[in-house]
Design an enzyme around this catalytic site. Sequence first.
Site, PDB file in Angstrom:
ATOM      1  N   GLU A   1      -3.241   8.171  -5.823  1.00 19.25           N
ATOM      2  CA  GLU A   1      -3.574   7.410  -6.740  1.00 19.25           C
ATOM      3  C   GLU A   1      -4.771   8.050  -7.486  1.00 19.25           C
ATOM      4  OE1 GLU A   1      -3.867   3.225  -5.931  1.00 19.25           O
ATOM      5  OE2 GLU A   1      -1.920   2.766  -4.987  1.00 19.25           O
TER       6      GLU A   1
ATOM      7  N   ARG B   1       1.222  -1.070   0.095  1.00 20.37           N
ATOM      8  CA  ARG B   1       0.435  -0.188  -0.028  1.00 20.37           C
ATOM      9  C   ARG B   1       1.035   1.216  -0.347  1.00 20.37           C
ATOM     10  NH1 ARG B   1      -3.587  -2.477  -1.584  1.00 20.37           N
ATOM     11  NH2 ARG B   1      -5.571  -2.674  -0.881  1.00 20.37           N
TER      12      ARG B   1
ATOM     13  N   HIS C   1      -0.953   0.226 -10.144  1.00 20.85           N
ATOM     14  CA  HIS C   1      -1.066  -0.308  -9.042  1.00 20.85           C
ATOM     15  C   HIS C   1      -1.822  -1.925 -10.380  1.00 20.85           C
ATOM     16  CE1 HIS C   1      -3.597  -0.425  -4.321  1.00 20.85           C
ATOM     17  NE2 HIS C   1      -2.821  -1.906  -5.464  1.00 20.85           N
TER      18      HIS C   1
END
Length: 324
Positions: free
Chosen positions: A266, A237, A285
């Site tokens: 993000e 994370r 991601h």
Amino acid sequence: MKPSVILYKALPDDLLQRLQEHFTVHQVANLSPQTVEQNAAIFAEAEGLLGSNENVDAALLEKMPKLRATSTISVGYDNFDVDALTARKILLMHTPTVLTETVADTLMALVLSTARRVVEVAERVKAGEWTASIGPDWYGTDVHHKTLGIVGMGRIGMALAQRAHFGFNMPILYNARRHHKEAEERFNARYCDLDTLLQESDFVCLILPLTDETHHLFGAEQFAKMKSSAIFINAGRGPVVDENALIAALQKGEIHAAGLDVFEQEPLSVDSPLLSMANVVAVPHIGSATHETRYGMAACAVDNLIDALQGKVEKNCVNPHVAD
């Protein structure tokens, strides 16, 4: 009459059909306050909630008095207010096993692409810079037989250790909340404190969930303890890392390179200094982002919601005690 559920993430047709066999399904684009307000009656009657990448907090739960279960198409659930869900005895389901191997593949890809400078040199070739036999300014660094430090020896950490040990003959150090006997027996992994791992590892792979305890676990102090030749990988994370400290460590040469699949914010801002660094591999991601795995995650999430609303919480439930 079928229970009512809200779907806030598109599903493949066959999975949507499976969901509709059990529930009356209402599809919405997101969980924004505007969407909730516009569909207030639907949210007020919903007993289930399924989707991903949206915050589920106390304010939303106030609008959903009949909610009994939520199912996220992800392993991570830091965007859910678990305390608020638990206080209301609402089950939270997730998909912890489906994506393990695929995320481990992504981690290994980041290790290889940063060490061998794959992205950087590929772009140089496309830019027409390969005009003669390459010299040292194109060289990377070996991966085989280098020491891999894994921070977080869960399912994904174990899958990464398997690849590193059997595929690349890498000695493995790890740091976790407790000793992992299987990792030590299968991969000859050595448990050590975080400082030792940072000081001795050639690659530091961070695979931790985001909690109050792990927020900014990696900062200036940790990067300063790493080898100047070390490569940092994060596929856990983003907020586990102080991104400004990482940028500073790269700029000062305290670490050699970084491979990043997650970020504090993000999508990553287009003006982030990370994007101007040739020694940074930044991907959006993509940890579990294959067609096969994303389908598997969605299927698991559908099954999880069906099980939860039928009172079955033997697996994939974050807070099973609320069903007692």
